[in-house]
Design a protein around this motif. Structure first.
Motif, PDB file in Angstrom:
ATOM      1  N   SER A 151       0.864  -1.055   0.006  1.00 19.79           N
ATOM      2  CA  SER A 151       0.013  -0.102  -0.016  1.00 19.79           C
ATOM      3  C   SER A 151       0.844   1.345  -0.034  1.00 19.79           C
ATOM      4  N   TYR A 152       0.384   2.427   0.251  1.00 19.69           N
ATOM      5  CA  TYR A 152       1.203   3.575   0.285  1.00 19.69           C
ATOM      6  C   TYR A 152       0.855   4.411   1.516  1.00 19.69           C
ATOM      7  N   HIS A 153       1.920   4.950   2.063  1.00 18.93           N
ATOM      8  CA  HIS A 153       1.979   5.798   3.383  1.00 18.93           C
ATOM      9  C   HIS A 153       2.718   7.057   3.254  1.00 18.93           C
ATOM     10  N   TRP A 154       2.430   7.738   3.887  1.00 22.23           N
ATOM     11  CA  TRP A 154       3.116   9.288   3.956  1.00 22.23           C
ATOM     12  C   TRP A 154       4.359   8.913   4.649  1.00 22.23           C
ATOM     13  N   ILE A 155       5.482   9.459   4.298  1.00 25.39           N
ATOM     14  CA  ILE A 155       6.661   9.474   5.132  1.00 25.39           C
ATOM     15  C   ILE A 155       7.282  10.960   5.264  1.00 25.39           C
ATOM     16  N   GLY A 156       8.288  10.962   6.047  1.00 26.78           N
ATOM     17  CA  GLY A 156       8.956  12.315   6.355  1.00 26.78           C
ATOM     18  C   GLY A 156       9.799  12.936   5.145  1.00 26.78           C
ATOM     19  N   LEU A 157       9.279  12.635   4.118  1.00 23.93           N
ATOM     20  CA  LEU A 157      10.118  13.257   2.711  1.00 23.93           C
ATOM     21  C   LEU A 157       9.228  14.262   2.062  1.00 23.93           C
ATOM     22  N   VAL A 158       9.939  15.397   2.049  1.00 18.47           N
ATOM     23  CA  VAL A 158       9.269  16.697   1.278  1.00 18.47           C
ATOM     24  C   VAL A 158      10.207  17.375   0.370  1.00 18.47           C
ATOM     25  N   HIS A 159       9.549  17.951  -0.485  1.00 23.12           N
ATOM     26  CA  HIS A 159      10.446  18.645  -1.628  1.00 23.12           C
ATOM     27  C   HIS A 159      10.347  19.985  -1.120  1.00 23.12           C
ATOM     28  N   THR A 160      11.906  20.695  -1.189  1.00 31.11           N
ATOM     29  CA  THR A 160      11.685  21.992  -0.798  1.00 31.11           C
ATOM     30  C   THR A 160      12.153  22.949  -1.959  1.00 31.11           C
ATOM     31  N   GLU A 161      11.463  23.978  -1.745  1.00 30.94           N
ATOM     32  CA  GLU A 161      11.258  25.072  -2.798  1.00 30.94           C
ATOM     33  C   GLU A 161      12.600  25.754  -2.744  1.00 30.94           C
ATOM     34  N   ALA A 162      13.322  25.967  -1.651  1.00 36.30           N
ATOM     35  CA  ALA A 162      14.421  26.883  -1.584  1.00 36.30           C
ATOM     36  C   ALA A 162      15.653  26.412  -2.457  1.00 36.30           C
ATOM     37  N   ASN A 163      16.180  25.085  -2.438  1.00 38.08           N
ATOM     38  CA  ASN A 163      16.879  24.547  -3.253  1.00 38.08           C
ATOM     39  C   ASN A 163      16.339  23.624  -4.098  1.00 38.08           C
ATOM     40  N   GLY A 164      15.275  23.347  -4.195  1.00 36.98           N
ATOM     41  CA  GLY A 164      14.818  22.325  -5.042  1.00 36.98           C
ATOM     42  C   GLY A 164      15.227  20.741  -4.892  1.00 36.98           C
ATOM     43  N   SER A 165      15.569  20.459  -3.710  1.00 32.20           N
ATOM     44  CA  SER A 165      15.961  18.997  -3.505  1.00 32.20           C
ATOM     45  C   SER A 165      14.875  18.419  -2.411  1.00 32.20           C
ATOM     46  N   TRP A 166      14.888  17.074  -2.239  1.00 31.34           N
ATOM     47  CA  TRP A 166      14.080  16.352  -1.536  1.00 31.34           C
ATOM     48  C   TRP A 166      14.916  16.176  -0.147  1.00 31.34           C
ATOM     49  N   GLN A 167      14.207  16.512   1.079  1.00 31.02           N
ATOM     50  CA  GLN A 167      14.747  16.482   2.384  1.00 31.02           C
ATOM     51  C   GLN A 167      13.845  15.708   3.515  1.00 31.02           C
ATOM     52  N   TRP A 168      14.439  15.038   4.234  1.00 32.48           N
ATOM     53  CA  TRP A 168      13.742  14.527   5.452  1.00 32.48           C
ATOM     54  C   TRP A 168      13.487  15.393   6.191  1.00 32.48           C
ATOM     55  N   GLU A 169      12.438  15.208   7.336  1.00 26.93           N
ATOM     56  CA  GLU A 169      12.104  16.162   8.325  1.00 26.93           C
ATOM     57  C   GLU A 169      13.216  16.857   9.207  1.00 26.93           C
ATOM     58  N   ASP A 170      14.246  15.912   9.572  1.00 24.69           N
ATOM     59  CA  ASP A 170      15.448  16.428  10.210  1.00 24.69           C
ATOM     60  C   ASP A 170      16.151  17.410   9.440  1.00 24.69           C
ATOM     61  N   GLY A 171      15.873  17.663   8.105  1.00 20.96           N
ATOM     62  CA  GLY A 171      16.681  18.528   7.179  1.00 20.96           C
ATOM     63  C   GLY A 171      17.884  17.704   6.285  1.00 20.96           C
ATOM     64  N   SER A 172      18.001  16.406   6.715  1.00 18.41           N
ATOM     65  CA  SER A 172      18.974  15.723   5.957  1.00 18.41           C
ATOM     66  C   SER A 172      18.346  15.475   4.439  1.00 18.41           C
ATOM     67  N   SER A 173      19.405  15.533   3.445  1.00 18.03           N
ATOM     68  CA  SER A 173      18.964  15.264   1.925  1.00 18.03           C
ATOM     69  C   SER A 173      18.787  13.772   1.607  1.00 18.03           C
ATOM     70  N   LEU A 174      17.967  13.767   0.690  1.00 14.02           N
ATOM     71  CA  LEU A 174      17.737  12.033   0.365  1.00 14.02           C
ATOM     72  C   LEU A 174      18.960  11.649  -0.298  1.00 14.02           C
ATOM     73  N   SER A 175      19.367  10.598   0.008  1.00 18.67           N
ATOM     74  CA  SER A 175      20.285  10.040  -0.750  1.00 18.67           C
ATOM     75  C   SER A 175      20.125   8.559  -1.587  1.00 18.67           C
ATOM     76  N   SER A 176      20.925   8.237  -2.392  1.00 16.74           N
ATOM     77  CA  SER A 176      20.398   7.023  -3.365  1.00 16.74           C
ATOM     78  C   SER A 176      20.257   5.922  -2.788  1.00 16.74           C
TER      79      SER A 176
END
Length: 216
Positions: A151-176
């Motif tokens: 199924s599908y569940h919300w997780i703490g990953l959002v797209h930031t408009e400031a730098n156009g990257s995907w970040q976790w709630e704690d401010g760390s960037s998404l890695s591959s």
């Protein structure tokens, strides 16, 4: 098998001559020996009959004891497996601290899957109210049980408009090495699907969500 008889020796008459007494004595001795031989043969024949029965009884007792021992061993194995499966998902490699009721403990983290549908912001607020945050994928190795999630569940990953990257709630960037993000035409929040794959989604759409916190 020969029939076994009891031989009763009659006493000699009181006024028998010495010669007659000698003959009778010899006869009695002969009859006693014959009687003894017959009784010995009877005993041997009875032993032949009883021996197979004795062996069968010994084998039966041994098999019964073996059955009881095997049954007890399997019972112990069953109870051990049952006890080990009481927790749905838990750490098998070291300590996993206590979690709130109905939360899943894995590698010293607590996880909860909520079935009520909320927007991303509502889901984040719900997790915060329980002293937790939306799910963060640290690594596939540490959170391998999540690959089985459906199924599908919300997780703490959002797209930031400031730098156009995907970040976790704690401010760390998404890695591959955390997960694969499939970007849809629109959406600034991420939904976890399965097998460490996530999809972008409109944050205002209601979905179920996963909360996570460190075990105490």
């Amino acid at each position: 098998m020969s029939k076994c008889h009891n031989y009763n020796l009659k006493p000699a008459k009181q006024y028998a001559s010495p010669g007659q007494q000698k003959q009778r004595s010899a006869l009695i001795t002969s009859q006693s020996r014959e009687n003894g031989n017959i009784q010995l043969k009877c005993a041997l024949e009875k032993l032949k009959v009883l021996s197979p029965l004795f062996v069968v009884r010994v084998i039966a007792v041994a098999m019964a004891i073996h059955f009881i021992v095997v049954t007890v061993m399997w019972f112990v194995v069953f109870i051990t497996l049952l006890c080990n499966n009481e927790v749905p998902v838990s750490s098998r490699e070291g300590y996993c601290g206590p979690c709130p009721d109905n939360w899943i403990c894995h590698r010293n983290n607590c996880y909860q899957f909520f079935n009520d549908n909320k927007t991303w912001n509502e889901s984040q607020a719900s997790c915060l109210s329980q002293n937790s945050s939306l799910l963060k994928i640290y690594s596939k190795e540490e959170q391998e049980f999540l690959k089985l999630v459906k199924s599908y569940h919300w997780i703490g990953l959002v797209h930031t408009e400031a730098n156009g990257s995907w970040q976790w709630e704690d401010g760390s960037s998404l890695s591959s090495n955390q997960l694969t993000l499939v970007e849809m035409p629109s959406g600034s929040c991420a939904l976890y699907a399965s097998s460490f794959k996530a999809y972008t989604e409109d944050c205002s759409n209601p979905n179920t969500y996963i909360c996570m916190k460190t075990a105490m």
